[in-house]
Enzyme design. Structure first.
Site, PDB file in Angstrom:
ATOM      1  N   CYS A 275       5.299   6.496   8.964  1.00  0.00           N
ATOM      2  CA  CYS A 275       6.134   5.564   8.207  1.00  0.00           C
ATOM      3  C   CYS A 275       7.431   6.228   7.728  1.00  0.00           C
ATOM      4  O   CYS A 275       8.260   6.592   8.537  1.00  0.00           O
ATOM      5  CB  CYS A 275       5.334   4.950   7.060  1.00  0.00           C
ATOM      6  SG  CYS A 275       6.112   3.483   6.342  1.00  0.00           S
ATOM      7  N   HIS A 359       1.073   2.382  10.472  1.00  0.00           N
ATOM      8  CA  HIS A 359       0.112   3.092   9.625  1.00  0.00           C
ATOM      9  C   HIS A 359      -1.212   3.247  10.356  1.00  0.00           C
ATOM     10  O   HIS A 359      -2.050   2.339  10.337  1.00  0.00           O
ATOM     11  CB  HIS A 359      -0.101   2.337   8.311  1.00  0.00           C
ATOM     12  CG  HIS A 359       1.037   2.469   7.359  1.00  0.00           C
ATOM     13  ND1 HIS A 359       1.060   3.407   6.342  1.00  0.00           N
ATOM     14  CD2 HIS A 359       2.216   1.809   7.276  1.00  0.00           C
ATOM     15  CE1 HIS A 359       2.190   3.304   5.667  1.00  0.00           C
ATOM     16  NE2 HIS A 359       2.912   2.342   6.223  1.00  0.00           N
ATOM     17  N   GLU A 361      -3.721   4.863   9.525  1.00  0.00           N
ATOM     18  CA  GLU A 361      -4.842   4.885   8.573  1.00  0.00           C
ATOM     19  C   GLU A 361      -5.273   3.495   8.144  1.00  0.00           C
ATOM     20  O   GLU A 361      -6.298   3.339   7.461  1.00  0.00           O
ATOM     21  CB  GLU A 361      -4.453   5.709   7.337  1.00  0.00           C
ATOM     22  CG  GLU A 361      -3.601   5.002   6.313  1.00  0.00           C
ATOM     23  CD  GLU A 361      -2.149   4.790   6.699  1.00  0.00           C
ATOM     24  OE1 GLU A 361      -1.425   4.100   5.953  1.00  0.00           O
ATOM     25  OE2 GLU A 361      -1.732   5.313   7.760  1.00  0.00           O
TER      26      GLU A 361
END
EC number: 6.3.5.5
Length: 386
Positions: A275, A359, A361
């Site tokens: 990011c 992202h 995650e």
């Protein structure tokens, strides 16, 4: 609306009146929309949303309540994330076995202003057509709202251009992280003390689930803020470096942390950028970044891995992007958004670097990109074997 207890005022003078929830008061920020159906607690605690007001396109918010585990800020400094939340329907009563708190109560405790009764479809369309405006949101339980003053607050706010918000949400002191991913049967796993790797995470507003994924990939993380020198990072003797997510204008943050990032890139250590960290890597490599009209915010964004042709559904949350037309020789796009063709990843010839705009995650969102943490572990293993 005579019975209004809350309102949203845009910088162009448009006013949306509704019903306040959560914290009382007035706040200003950049208005964006998020298309995720669930994960509102993770979204509102993501430090990348600092100084933003989040409009949820899904109409029913609050149905899974809130709890003490699903927050994404890693430190006290990062707790000041999203400033407001806008939704179509009143907050739904919680119905989930993990819920420990009503969402409205949680909003109030976090200092986040909520606003319901808003035509979110019309407001989303407005953002798509005209971009993310500066806006002011208020919750006045007594119904005494000065609409003209709200508009003036929105107009006078500085906005996100040129704002180094990462310096607001990163932590002051280094800390260690060993907590792994959550499992239904056991809760959060704990990484072993004899973790295979030691990773230095440069915190620009790092999400907790990035740290959890690193732990589950076999890495003990030492988290330091973006004001440290490259020499301090290298003194930790890490096997790899992560440039984390965060809020604000990457060009502004780069003015503060750019030399450190350039030196760490030149060190040859394996690097993972996510990011804002991805944007900062792009700047360090010689590319430029630019502001997006409405940004990408949601958990259903398709991106294409240009090396394999594979399409992944990912979470995104950014209002700036790396301009692929400015990439220098030796730096290539690795991923691309299939919504609008904007950059979603970089690869560097001859260097062990993974860098993505999205992202991996998740939290919230799909797990299609979890493999990037395993791939990063592989880069560290290969580097150590040299």
């Amino acid at each position: 609306m005579d019975s209004a207890t809350g309102a949203l005022a845009l910088e162009d003078g448009t006013i949306f009146a509704g019903f306040g929830a959560g914290a009382a008061g007035i706040k200003v920020g950049e208005l964006c929309f998020n298309t995720a159906i669930t994960g509102y607690q993770e979204i509102l605690t993501d430090p990348s949303y600092a100084s933003q007001l989040v409009l949820f396109t899904f109409p029913h918010i609050g149905n899974v309540g809130a709890n003490a585990e699903d927050h994404e800020e890693s430190t006290v400094e990062a707790a000041d994330a999203a400033r407001g939340a806008i939704f179509r329907e009143p907050i739904t009563a919680p119905s989930n076995w993990r819920s420990t708190e009503d969402f409205g109560v949680w909003l109030a405790r976090r200092g986040i202003i909520g606003l319901s009764g808003i035509d979110t479809r019309a407001l989303t369309k407005r953002i798509r057509e005209k971009g993310m405006p500066k806006a002011a949101i208020c919750h006045k339980p007594d119904g005494k709202i000065d609409f003209d003053a709200l508009v003036e607050l929105a107009r006078s706010w500085n906005g996100l251009d040129g704002a180094d918000l990462a310096d607001v949400v990163d932590q002051d002191a280094p800390f260690e992280h060993t907590e792994g991913l959550w499992q239904a049967a056991t809760g959060h796993q704990t990484a072993l003390a004899n973790a295979e790797f030691h990773v230095a995470v440069i915190d620009f507003g790092v999400k907790k689930n990035i740290l959890r994924n690193l732990a589950s990939a076999g890495a003990r993380a030492t988290v330091v803020n973006g004001n440290v020198s490259a020499e301090e990072v290298l003194a930790l003797k890490p096997d790899g470096i992560v440039f984390a997510n965060g809020p604000g204008d990457p060009a502004a943050t780069f003015e503060r942390s750019g030399e450190m990032i350039k030196t760490l890139v030149a060190s040859g250590l394996p690097i993972l950028g996510i990011c804002l960290g991805h944007q900062l890597l792009g700047l360090a490599l010689g590319a430029k970044t630019k502001k997006m009209a409405q940004g990408h915010h949601g958990a259903n964004h398709p991106v294409k891995d240009l090396a394999t042709g594979k399409v992944e559904i990912v979470s995104m949350n950014h209002g700036f992007t790396v301009d692929p037309d400015t990439l220098p020789p030796g730096v290539e796009e690795s991923h691309r958004s299939l919504f609008d063709g904007t950059n979603s990843g970089l690869a560097v010839k001859g260097k062990p670097i993974i860098s993505v705009q999205h992202h991996p995650e998740a939290s919230p969102g799909p797990q299609d990109s979890f493999y990037l943490f395993t791939r990063f572990a592989g880069l560290m293993r290969d580097y150590r074997a040299k």
